[in-house]
Write an enzyme that holds these catalytic residues in place. Structure first.
Site, mmCIF file in Angstrom:
data_model
loop_
_atom_site.group_PDB
_atom_site.id
_atom_site.type_symbol
_atom_site.label_atom_id
_atom_site.label_comp_id
_atom_site.label_asym_id
_atom_site.label_seq_id
_atom_site.Cartn_x
_atom_site.Cartn_y
_atom_site.Cartn_z
ATOM 1 N N GLY A 1 1.677 6.433 6.582
ATOM 2 C CA GLY A 1 1.953 5.133 7.193
ATOM 3 C C GLY A 1 3.108 5.165 8.183
ATOM 4 O O GLY A 1 3.577 4.124 8.629
ATOM 5 N N GLU B 1 -0.897 14.819 0.567
ATOM 6 C CA GLU B 1 -0.365 13.719 1.372
ATOM 7 C C GLU B 1 1.154 13.817 1.419
ATOM 8 O O GLU B 1 1.836 13.308 0.511
ATOM 9 C CB GLU B 1 -0.767 12.376 0.758
ATOM 10 C CG GLU B 1 -2.254 12.128 0.726
ATOM 11 C CD GLU B 1 -2.567 10.653 0.866
ATOM 12 O OE1 GLU B 1 -3.356 10.316 1.742
ATOM 13 O OE2 GLU B 1 -2.003 9.829 0.120
ATOM 14 N N SER C 1 -1.244 9.682 8.109
ATOM 15 C CA SER C 1 -1.382 9.342 9.529
ATOM 16 C C SER C 1 -2.460 10.152 10.236
ATOM 17 O O SER C 1 -2.343 10.456 11.419
ATOM 18 C CB SER C 1 -0.036 9.465 10.257
ATOM 19 O OG SER C 1 0.901 8.565 9.697
ATOM 20 N N GLU D 1 2.416 5.965 -3.327
ATOM 21 C CA GLU D 1 2.917 4.594 -3.477
ATOM 22 C C GLU D 1 2.945 4.189 -4.952
ATOM 23 O O GLU D 1 3.785 3.407 -5.385
ATOM 24 C CB GLU D 1 2.060 3.632 -2.631
ATOM 25 C CG GLU D 1 2.365 3.826 -1.147
ATOM 26 C CD GLU D 1 1.222 3.505 -0.195
ATOM 27 O OE1 GLU D 1 0.252 2.847 -0.611
ATOM 28 O OE2 GLU D 1 1.309 3.929 0.976
ATOM 29 N N LYS E 1 -5.783 0.370 0.704
ATOM 30 C CA LYS E 1 -4.531 -0.146 0.103
ATOM 31 C C LYS E 1 -4.691 -1.644 -0.196
ATOM 32 O O LYS E 1 -5.789 -2.101 -0.466
ATOM 33 C CB LYS E 1 -3.333 0.133 1.003
ATOM 34 C CG LYS E 1 -3.283 1.563 1.504
ATOM 35 C CD LYS E 1 -1.936 1.924 2.042
ATOM 36 C CE LYS E 1 -2.006 3.262 2.745
ATOM 37 N NZ LYS E 1 -0.719 3.901 2.897
ATOM 38 N N HIS F 1 -1.430 8.334 -6.109
ATOM 39 C CA HIS F 1 -0.994 8.082 -4.725
ATOM 40 C C HIS F 1 0.532 7.940 -4.723
ATOM 41 O O HIS F 1 1.115 7.400 -5.654
ATOM 42 C CB HIS F 1 -1.666 6.807 -4.187
ATOM 43 C CG HIS F 1 -1.480 6.654 -2.707
ATOM 44 N ND1 HIS F 1 -0.317 6.167 -2.163
ATOM 45 C CD2 HIS F 1 -2.296 6.958 -1.659
ATOM 46 C CE1 HIS F 1 -0.427 6.167 -0.841
ATOM 47 N NE2 HIS F 1 -1.614 6.645 -0.515
ATOM 48 N N ASN G 1 -8.614 4.700 2.400
ATOM 49 C CA ASN G 1 -7.803 4.015 1.389
ATOM 50 C C ASN G 1 -7.337 2.704 2.016
ATOM 51 O O ASN G 1 -6.433 2.696 2.841
ATOM 52 C CB ASN G 1 -6.600 4.896 1.007
ATOM 53 C CG ASN G 1 -5.629 4.159 0.093
ATOM 54 O OD1 ASN G 1 -5.972 3.120 -0.472
ATOM 55 N ND2 ASN G 1 -4.434 4.700 -0.061
HETATM 56 C C1 PEP Z 1 -2.761 6.893 2.525
HETATM 57 O O1 PEP Z 1 -2.265 5.844 2.184
HETATM 58 O O2 PEP Z 1 -3.380 7.571 1.689
HETATM 59 C C2 PEP Z 1 -2.605 7.311 3.919
HETATM 60 C C3 PEP Z 1 -2.917 8.541 4.239
HETATM 61 O O3 PEP Z 1 -2.141 6.382 4.803
HETATM 62 P P1 PEP Z 1 -2.000 6.534 6.410
HETATM 63 O O4 PEP Z 1 -3.245 7.202 6.897
HETATM 64 O O5 PEP Z 1 -1.845 5.150 6.911
HETATM 65 O O6 PEP Z 1 -0.798 7.391 6.646
#
Ligand code: PEP
Length: 252
Positions: A175, A169, A213, A100, A11, A98, A9
């Site tokens: 992040g 998630e 992460s 976000e 972003k 997601h 992803n």
């Molecule tokens: C994401 O945005 O879906 C995500 C998992 O980000 P990160 O791996 O940076 O935590």
């Protein structure tokens, strides 16, 4: 056997030049990372770059994904991107729900469910994200939250539910550098699997990804859990070497 899926992803990151270097880096290392084994690989890119990345990934095993789509079919919805538009770029996956988008765009469980439906009816696999906040985890609400989020998608999509991908998630891990332990992640994945099993006899073929992460150092342990069928990768998907290490851990 069900393959694992590693989806990047990106972003709101990238540029024409950076995308080219990133896709080339992944494509060049992909065969070595797979080492004759199998894994599905996708990059979910900003909509502005779908055309560019469609061309860059042509002839490679990297599949194209979007990060969102509209819940509407077409019409006066300024700024929205429809499922049919994604089809024009041979998009195979679309992330929906997601955290976000749930957080910054106030997307409800019901809206996310309709977005999943739009994707499915266009032949695009929705990657449906669910996950609890830190406050919800600390209040012991993790299971209730993810089940509520997935229930809305099951309710709206009925028997098509076996065609989705789910991404667990935990919001507190996205992040932040904090990762759910393999045991914490597996526990939630098992809950999601059981919920899917109650809805469809094909629950075992649904890929349930972990995201939050995941990186080159922790991927192998997370991906060895029985109900973790891949990863949705943010930060580490922007570095070809790290992304390829995660793909290697997923390949089997
Ligand atoms: C994401 O945005 O879906 C995500 C998992 O980000 P990160 O791996 O940076 O935590």
């Amino acid at each position: 056997m069900k393959q694992k899926l590693v989806a990047g992803n990106w972003k709101m990151n990238g540029s024409l030049a950076a995308n080219e270097a990133l896709v080339q880096g992944i494509a060049q290392g992909l065969n070595a990372a797979l080492a004759g084994q199998q894994a599905q690989v996708a990059v979910c890119v900003p909509a502005a770059y779908l055309s560019q990345v469609q061309q860059l990934t042509q002839g490679s095993a990297i599949e194209l994904g979007a990060q969102d789509l509209s819940s509407y079919e077409q019409g006066a919805y300024t700024g929205e991107i429809s499922a049919a538009m994604l089809q024009d770029f041979a998009v195979r996956f679309a992330i929906v729900g997601h955290s976000e988008r749930r957080q910054y765009h106030a997307e409800s469980d019901e809206l996310v469910a309709v977005k999943a439906q739009r994707a499915l009816s266009a032949g695009i696999t929705p990657i449906v994200c669910v996950g609890e906040t830190l406050a919800e985890r600390e209040a012991g609400q993790t299971e209730a939250v993810v089940k509520r989020q997935l229930a809305a998608v099951i309710h709206t999509n009925g028997h098509c539910i076996s065609e989705i991908v789910v991404a667990y998630e935990p919001v507190w891990a996205i992040g932040t550098g904090l990762t759910a332990t393999p045991e914490q992640a597996q526990a939630v994945h098992a809950v999601l699997r059981a919920q899917l099993q109650a809805a469809t006899s094909h629950a075992d073929r649904v890929q349930i990804l972990y995201g939050g992460s995941m990186n080159a150092a922790n991927a192998a342990q997370l991906l060895s859990q029985p109900d973790i069928d891949g990863g949705l990768i943010g930060g580490a998907a922007l570095k070809p070497a790290d992304f390829l290490t995660i793909i290697a851990a997923a390949a089997r």
